[in-house]
Motif scaffolding. Sequence first.
Motif, short mmCIF file in Angstrom:
data_model
loop_
_atom_site.label_atom_id
_atom_site.label_comp_id
_atom_site.label_asym_id
_atom_site.label_seq_id
_atom_site.Cartn_x
_atom_site.Cartn_y
_atom_site.Cartn_z
N GLY A 108 0.79 -1.22 0.00
CA GLY A 108 0.00 0.00 0.00
C GLY A 108 0.83 1.28 0.00
N GLU A 109 2.13 1.17 0.25
CA GLU A 109 3.00 2.34 0.20
C GLU A 109 3.63 2.41 -1.18
OE1 GLU A 109 4.27 2.96 4.81
OE2 GLU A 109 5.56 1.69 3.61
N GLU A 110 3.38 3.51 -1.86
CA GLU A 110 3.78 3.66 -3.26
C GLU A 110 5.30 3.82 -3.43
OE1 GLU A 110 2.89 6.77 -6.95
OE2 GLU A 110 2.23 7.27 -4.91
N VAL A 111 5.88 2.94 -4.29
CA VAL A 111 7.29 3.08 -4.66
C VAL A 111 7.34 4.15 -5.76
CG1 VAL A 111 9.30 1.96 -5.67
CG2 VAL A 111 7.89 0.72 -4.03
N LEU A 112 8.08 5.21 -5.50
CA LEU A 112 8.12 6.36 -6.39
C LEU A 112 9.28 6.31 -7.38
CD1 LEU A 112 7.41 8.96 -3.59
CD2 LEU A 112 5.77 8.06 -5.25
N GLY A 113 10.28 5.49 -7.12
CA GLY A 113 11.43 5.38 -8.02
C GLY A 113 12.40 4.33 -7.53
N ALA A 114 13.19 3.80 -8.45
CA ALA A 114 14.18 2.77 -8.11
C ALA A 114 15.44 2.97 -8.92
CB ALA A 114 13.60 1.38 -8.37
N VAL A 115 16.59 2.65 -8.31
CA VAL A 115 17.89 2.67 -8.99
C VAL A 115 18.47 1.27 -8.85
CG1 VAL A 115 20.22 3.62 -8.94
CG2 VAL A 115 18.27 5.11 -8.54
N PRO A 116 18.85 0.64 -9.98
CA PRO A 116 19.35 -0.73 -9.93
C PRO A 116 20.79 -0.82 -9.40
CG PRO A 116 19.46 0.10 -12.16
CD PRO A 116 18.80 1.16 -11.34
N THR A 117 21.27 -2.04 -9.28
CA THR A 117 22.64 -2.32 -8.82
C THR A 117 23.66 -1.52 -9.63
OG1 THR A 117 21.99 -4.54 -8.20
CG2 THR A 117 24.33 -4.16 -8.52
N LEU A 118 24.65 -1.02 -8.93
CA LEU A 118 25.74 -0.28 -9.57
C LEU A 118 27.00 -1.14 -9.48
CD1 LEU A 118 24.79 3.05 -7.87
CD2 LEU A 118 24.50 2.53 -10.29
N ALA A 119 27.33 -1.84 -10.56
CA ALA A 119 28.43 -2.80 -10.57
C ALA A 119 29.78 -2.13 -10.36
CB ALA A 119 28.43 -3.56 -11.89
N GLY A 120 30.69 -2.83 -9.69
CA GLY A 120 32.06 -2.36 -9.53
C GLY A 120 32.22 -1.24 -8.52
N LEU A 121 31.26 -1.08 -7.64
CA LEU A 121 31.29 0.03 -6.70
C LEU A 121 30.72 -0.41 -5.36
CD1 LEU A 121 31.77 3.19 -6.62
CD2 LEU A 121 29.36 3.38 -7.05
N ARG A 122 31.31 0.05 -4.28
CA ARG A 122 30.76 -0.20 -2.95
C ARG A 122 30.36 1.13 -2.34
NH1 ARG A 122 34.71 -2.06 0.50
NH2 ARG A 122 36.26 -1.30 -0.95
N ILE A 123 29.19 1.16 -1.72
CA ILE A 123 28.71 2.36 -1.05
C ILE A 123 28.59 2.01 0.43
CG2 ILE A 123 26.90 4.09 -0.89
CD1 ILE A 123 26.15 3.34 -3.79
N ARG A 124 29.30 2.76 1.26
CA ARG A 124 29.29 2.50 2.70
C ARG A 124 28.66 3.67 3.43
NH1 ARG A 124 34.29 -0.37 4.99
NH2 ARG A 124 34.13 -2.28 3.81
N THR A 125 27.94 3.35 4.50
CA THR A 125 27.38 4.40 5.36
C THR A 125 27.16 3.83 6.75
OG1 THR A 125 25.59 5.97 5.70
CG2 THR A 125 25.01 3.92 4.58
N ASP A 126 27.55 4.59 7.77
CA ASP A 126 27.24 4.23 9.15
C ASP A 126 25.92 4.87 9.55
OD1 ASP A 126 29.68 2.88 9.36
OD2 ASP A 126 30.72 4.66 10.11
#
Length: 191
Positions: A108-126
């Motif tokens: 029931g919660e609308e997905v407004l947009g999506a970004v697919p896997t980004l190969a060859g890259l790591r994204i880190r966040t604490d």
Amino acid sequence: MRFSRCHPGPKGQVGFTLIEVLTTLAVLGASLSLVVPSLGSVVRSNRSATAINELVATLHVARGEAITRNARIAVCPSEDGLTCGAVAWDAGWIRFNDANGNYRADAGEEVLGAVPTLAGLRIRTDSFGQALAFGPSGRPAAPDSAAGGGDFTFCTGTSGDGAQVLVLSALGHPVLAKQRADGREPDCGAG
């Protein structure tokens, strides 16, 4: 070098000599050895720039939608483009209307947009490991940290060399920086 096959030279030679061919190949090989490593660097840099641009665009749009709709808009890592729960942000992410405030895209919660896997890259966040959301005021919050800003580190290798940091301020504005939000250097250690 002799290009004419119709008119032989003074000694009857036609075409290139073996020494001329080997010299040309040596020069070509040396030139390629200088160019190929820098092409790899360009590819890594482009991957990182693409990911940063995608995330900045997502954050700007999510913040704008939260303010415009007077609603809570969340962004979370997603492998399938429909639900939250990916292990890391480099698996891709979704933007959705988080009506119940639980940082998960529920039925029931609308997905407004999506970004697919980004190969060859790591994204880190604490700061935003599970998700982040913008409230109607445009300020970010996250389930696994105090209300306010944080950062994302984009890694293309295992060292901090070439790491880029995207800092999300407490007001919800993403900014590219050299250091993390707490002043530490970016960490791209193995993992």
